[in-house]
Design an enzyme around this catalytic site. Structure first.
Site, PDB file in Angstrom:
ATOM      1  CG  ASN A 235       8.938   3.657  -3.038  1.00 18.79           C
ATOM      2  OD1 ASN A 235       8.300   4.564  -2.474  1.00 18.79           O
ATOM      3  ND2 ASN A 235       8.714   3.290  -4.284  1.00 18.79           N
TER       4      ASN A 235
ATOM      5  CG  HIS B 177      12.332   8.856   2.561  1.00 20.11           C
ATOM      6  ND1 HIS B 177      11.017   9.097   2.247  1.00 20.11           N
ATOM      7  CD2 HIS B 177      12.948  10.048   2.464  1.00 20.11           C
ATOM      8  CE1 HIS B 177      10.842  10.386   1.976  1.00 20.11           C
ATOM      9  NE2 HIS B 177      12.016  10.990   2.089  1.00 20.11           N
TER      10      HIS B 177
ATOM     11  N   PRO C 128       0.836  -1.206   0.000  1.00 19.89           N
ATOM     12  CG  PRO C 128      -0.025  -1.051   2.173  1.00 19.89           C
ATOM     13  CD  PRO C 128       0.724  -1.964   1.265  1.00 19.89           C
ATOM     14  CG  ASP C 129      -0.622   5.056  -1.723  1.00 21.52           C
ATOM     15  OD1 ASP C 129      -0.995   5.676  -2.734  1.00 21.52           O
ATOM     16  OD2 ASP C 129      -1.344   4.853  -0.739  1.00 21.52           O
ATOM     17  CG  PHE C 130       3.210   6.164   2.990  1.00 20.93           C
ATOM     18  CD1 PHE C 130       4.127   6.012   1.944  1.00 20.93           C
ATOM     19  CD2 PHE C 130       3.479   5.520   4.199  1.00 20.93           C
ATOM     20  CE1 PHE C 130       5.284   5.266   2.116  1.00 20.93           C
ATOM     21  CE2 PHE C 130       4.644   4.784   4.373  1.00 20.93           C
ATOM     22  CZ  PHE C 130       5.540   4.652   3.335  1.00 20.93           C
ATOM     23  NE  ARG C 131       1.562  11.912   3.218  1.00 24.33           N
ATOM     24  CZ  ARG C 131       2.764  11.344   3.288  1.00 24.33           C
ATOM     25  NH1 ARG C 131       3.173  10.520   2.296  1.00 24.33           N
ATOM     26  NH2 ARG C 131       3.585  11.552   4.310  1.00 24.33           N
TER      27      ARG C 131
ATOM     28  CG  ASP D 210       9.460  -0.965  -2.319  1.00 22.34           C
ATOM     29  OD1 ASP D 210       8.371  -0.418  -2.552  1.00 22.34           O
ATOM     30  OD2 ASP D 210      10.472  -0.787  -3.030  1.00 22.34           O
TER      31      ASP D 210
END
Ligand code: APR
Length: 278
Positions: A119, A138, A45-48, A121
């Site tokens: 990301n 990040h 899932p993304d964040f927003r 991941d």
């Protein structure tokens, strides 16, 4: 124009023009900037995003506010919510998307100057983009250390902690251990600052799958030289896109967008074959 010609939309016209620019060998230094939106079709899932975003689905962790799960001062007092979530986020069980393979294809064609990702991941690396072409702004789960004395913590032990949803403590000072992903309140890795001059030297920028809401990463597209084309492949217009004459907003799903661009460049078969190998 007969009934078989696609509608002459702004996007098809500018996409054709951009593809011609690329096929004519104009851009040689493409800078790519990515966010969580390029991994949603991999199952992360993304964040927003309103319904499906991570921040809309953290109720079970009863956080004071969603981002607290990645906030260093909150983590120092309440590490459990992060370690509850870490198991779902931990890399290893997701396959790169065709969008990740598109970045690898740019590298294979000698066109990728650098890929800046937000990301954690590591799917760009798993799609074959070499480490020296990546800036993981990040951080990532690739390593972990004590947040007090900064002593590195063994990979084998963090894997056990994440699997068992227990909170690991430093063997030297008993401080909390945290994977090397950048939390709110922490500095970005030096790698980001060593490379942040690159967008200004690029001759094409491709921004994909990000809301451009978190600084300083969100400022990167604005650092591109004023005359270069900037392609945005995203479900919504973000950042300062649209304020420059040479912006190319390709609004929609990124896997669809990269396929359309690859097809316009005559690379679609090669891209599908590359992705089939991941
Ligand atoms: N295709 C194209 N765009 C998509 C897709 C998709 N399949 N899925 C989502 N998007 C878009 C969303 O519309 C949104 O604009 O991708 C963007 C995702 O935005 P965010 O969820 O905010 O993710 P991101 O921009 O990576 O977040 C930045 O915030 O929480 C911090 O550190 C975390 O790195 C993260 C940073």
């Amino acid at each position: 124009i007969d009934e078989h010609t696609p509608p002459d939309t702004l996007e098809s016209r500018t996409l054709e023009a951009l593809a011609k620019y690329i096929k004519d060998g104009e851009p040689k230094k493409i800078v790519v900037m990515t966010g969580a939106g390029i991994s949603t079709s991999a199952g992360i899932p993304d964040f927003r995003s309103p319904e499906t975003g991570l921040y809309a689905n953290l109720a079970k962790l009863n956080l004071p506010y969603a981002e607290a799960v990645f906030d260093i001062s909150f983590f120092r007092n309440n590490p459990e919510p992060f370690y509850t979530l870490a198991q779902e986020l931990y890399p290893g069980k997701y396959r790169p998307t065709i969008t990740h393979s598109f970045i690898k294809l740019l590298h294979d064609k000698g066109l990728l100057l650098k890929c800046f990702t937000q990301n954690i991941d590591t799917l760009e690396r798993e799609a074959g983009v070499p480490g020296d072409k990546m800036v993981e702004a990040h951080g990532s789960f690739a390593g972990q250390k004590c947040i007090e004395c900064r002593a590195p913590y063994p990979d084998a032990l963090i894997k056990i902690a994440i699997h068992e949803k227990t909170v690991p403590h430093c063997e030297a000072c008993n401080g909390l251990v945290k994977p090397n992903i950048v939390f709110f309140g922490e500095a970005l890795p030096e790698e980001f600052f060593l490379n942040r001059h690159l967008p200004a030297t690029a001759d094409l920028a491709i921004v994909m799958g990000t809301s451009l809401t978190v600084q300083p990463f969100a400022g990167l597209p604005s650092e591109c030289a004023p005359h270069i084309p900037r392609l945005l492949i995203n479900k919504e217009v973000v950042g300062d896109f649209g304020y420059r004459a040479d912006d190319v907003p390709l609004i929609g799903d990124c896997d669809t967008g990269v396929r359309a661009l690859a097809e316009a460049c005559g690379w679609l078969e090669e891209l599908e074959a590359l992705w089939a190998q991941t």
